[in-house]
Design a protein around this motif. Structure first.
Motif, PDB file in Angstrom:
ATOM      1  N   ASP A   1       0.834  -1.208   0.000  1.00 30.94           N
ATOM      2  CA  ASP A   1       0.000   0.000   0.000  1.00 30.94           C
ATOM      3  C   ASP A   1       0.866   1.254   0.000  1.00 30.94           C
ATOM      4  O   ASP A   1       0.574   2.226  -0.698  1.00 30.94           O
ATOM      5  N   PHE A   2       1.939   1.223   0.785  1.00 33.16           N
ATOM      6  CA  PHE A   2       2.851   2.366   0.817  1.00 33.16           C
ATOM      7  C   PHE A   2       3.528   2.565  -0.535  1.00 33.16           C
ATOM      8  O   PHE A   2       3.677   3.700  -1.000  1.00 33.16           O
ATOM      9  N   VAL A   3       3.920   1.463  -1.171  1.00 35.12           N
ATOM     10  CA  VAL A   3       4.537   1.556  -2.500  1.00 35.12           C
ATOM     11  C   VAL A   3       3.550   2.176  -3.485  1.00 35.12           C
ATOM     12  O   VAL A   3       3.910   3.067  -4.260  1.00 35.12           O
ATOM     13  N   ALA A   4       2.300   1.751  -3.446  1.00 38.20           N
ATOM     14  CA  ALA A   4       1.277   2.275  -4.359  1.00 38.20           C
ATOM     15  C   ALA A   4       0.914   3.723  -4.043  1.00 38.20           C
ATOM     16  O   ALA A   4       0.613   4.504  -4.955  1.00 38.20           O
ATOM     17  N   LEU A   5       0.938   4.092  -2.774  1.00 40.32           N
ATOM     18  CA  LEU A   5       0.555   5.455  -2.371  1.00 40.32           C
ATOM     19  C   LEU A   5       1.609   6.513  -2.684  1.00 40.32           C
ATOM     20  O   LEU A   5       1.269   7.690  -2.848  1.00 40.32           O
ATOM     21  N   ALA A   6       2.864   6.127  -2.754  1.00 36.25           N
ATOM     22  CA  ALA A   6       3.952   7.104  -2.883  1.00 36.25           C
ATOM     23  C   ALA A   6       3.785   8.042  -4.075  1.00 36.25           C
ATOM     24  O   ALA A   6       3.853   9.271  -3.907  1.00 36.25           O
ATOM     25  N   PRO A   7       3.526   7.559  -5.305  1.00 37.57           N
ATOM     26  CA  PRO A   7       3.356   8.495  -6.426  1.00 37.57           C
ATOM     27  C   PRO A   7       2.121   9.384  -6.258  1.00 37.57           C
ATOM     28  O   PRO A   7       2.142  10.567  -6.616  1.00 37.57           O
ATOM     29  N   PHE A   8       1.055   8.829  -5.698  1.00 38.66           N
ATOM     30  CA  PHE A   8      -0.151   9.609  -5.450  1.00 38.66           C
ATOM     31  C   PHE A   8       0.126  10.713  -4.435  1.00 38.66           C
ATOM     32  O   PHE A   8      -0.368  11.835  -4.567  1.00 38.66           O
ATOM     33  N   LEU A   9       0.925  10.404  -3.430  1.00 32.95           N
ATOM     34  CA  LEU A   9       1.300  11.385  -2.418  1.00 32.95           C
ATOM     35  C   LEU A   9       2.027  12.569  -3.054  1.00 32.95           C
ATOM     36  O   LEU A   9       1.716  13.730  -2.780  1.00 32.95           O
ATOM     37  N   VAL A  10       2.993  12.270  -3.927  1.00 32.19           N
ATOM     38  CA  VAL A  10       3.735  13.335  -4.621  1.00 32.19           C
ATOM     39  C   VAL A  10       2.779  14.205  -5.412  1.00 32.19           C
ATOM     40  O   VAL A  10       2.794  15.433  -5.308  1.00 32.19           O
ATOM     41  N   LYS A  11       1.936  13.591  -6.225  1.00 30.85           N
ATOM     42  CA  LYS A  11       1.007  14.348  -7.075  1.00 30.85           C
ATOM     43  C   LYS A  11       0.041  15.184  -6.228  1.00 30.85           C
ATOM     44  O   LYS A  11      -0.198  16.353  -6.516  1.00 30.85           O
ATOM     45  N   SER A  12      -0.496  14.595  -5.166  1.00 33.12           N
ATOM     46  CA  SER A  12      -1.452  15.310  -4.314  1.00 33.12           C
ATOM     47  C   SER A  12      -0.826  16.526  -3.652  1.00 33.12           C
ATOM     48  O   SER A  12      -1.429  17.598  -3.599  1.00 33.12           O
ATOM     49  N   ILE A  13       0.375  16.364  -3.142  1.00 33.83           N
ATOM     50  CA  ILE A  13       1.039  17.491  -2.483  1.00 33.83           C
ATOM     51  C   ILE A  13       1.402  18.561  -3.502  1.00 33.83           C
ATOM     52  O   ILE A  13       1.205  19.749  -3.259  1.00 33.83           O
ATOM     53  N   MET A  14       1.912  18.147  -4.650  1.00 34.37           N
ATOM     54  CA  MET A  14       2.256  19.141  -5.677  1.00 34.37           C
ATOM     55  C   MET A  14       1.010  19.894  -6.143  1.00 34.37           C
ATOM     56  O   MET A  14       1.053  21.110  -6.334  1.00 34.37           O
ATOM     57  N   ASP A  15      -0.117  19.201  -6.316  1.00 36.80           N
ATOM     58  CA  ASP A  15      -1.370  19.851  -6.694  1.00 36.80           C
ATOM     59  C   ASP A  15      -1.839  20.822  -5.608  1.00 36.80           C
ATOM     60  O   ASP A  15      -2.271  21.933  -5.903  1.00 36.80           O
ATOM     61  N   ALA A  16      -1.744  20.401  -4.352  1.00 30.79           N
ATOM     62  CA  ALA A  16      -2.165  21.259  -3.243  1.00 30.79           C
ATOM     63  C   ALA A  16      -1.308  22.512  -3.156  1.00 30.79           C
ATOM     64  O   ALA A  16      -1.823  23.614  -2.928  1.00 30.79           O
ATOM     65  N   VAL A  17      -0.018  22.360  -3.358  1.00 33.87           N
ATOM     66  CA  VAL A  17       0.899  23.496  -3.256  1.00 33.87           C
ATOM     67  C   VAL A  17       0.649  24.500  -4.379  1.00 33.87           C
ATOM     68  O   VAL A  17       0.761  25.705  -4.183  1.00 33.87           O
TER      69      VAL A  17
END
Length: 156
Positions: free
Chosen positions: A24-40
């Protein structure tokens, strides 16, 4: 300006019906990057977002920890976010995960941004050996604080 937004990434296993597994952590990592970059992108005049990452009480192993750490390092290298706190206690991290955490600590030690360096890392109840702990200790030498005996790294 030295302003910064503070984001909390909440992956705490105690707040979930089932803990997150390593994959789950492996799958979440790219989503985490995209979500934070979108939020910023939506925060006006922002220079750097400060992150608290709560991922305690899960079943994260080395692959998941490395994926998470790589994502956090990428965000720092892109000058998007820095890690203030990393909570990975009560997981299943080993020495590879410890090396990933050491890389996060080192990558956030950018001179001139000391107020945004990693301030907390919580790793109790994992499978890290002395070799993995030494990697983390060595990465903290980038964080010297003056003292009577010379520069010291803040570890507890």
């Amino acid at each position: 300006s030295d302003r910064s937004e503070h984001l909390v990434i909440q992956l705490d296993g105690r707040k979930r019906e089932t803990p997150l597994r390593d994959e789950d952590f492996v799958a979440l990592a790219p989503f985490l990057v995209k979500s934070i970059m979108d939020a910023v992108r939506h925060v006006q005049g922002q220079r750097l977002v400060v992150l608290d990452v709560h991922a305690e009480c899960n079943e994260c192993r080395d692959a998941g920890a490395v994926a998470l750490c790589d994502a956090l390092i990428f965000l720092r290298e892109q000058n998007v976010a820095s890690v203030r706190a990393l909570f990975l206690w009560r997981n299943e991290l080993g020495d590879e995960g410890a090396r990933g955490i050491a890389r996060v600590i080192s990558s956030n030690a950018v001179r001139g941004t000391e107020r945004r360096w990693v301030a907390e890392v919580h790793l109790s109840h994992n499978n890290i050996t002395a070799a993995g702990a030494m990697e983390i200790f060595q990465s903290a030498t980038a964080y010297p604080r003056p003292s009577v005996q010379g520069p010291v790294a803040p570890l507890w």
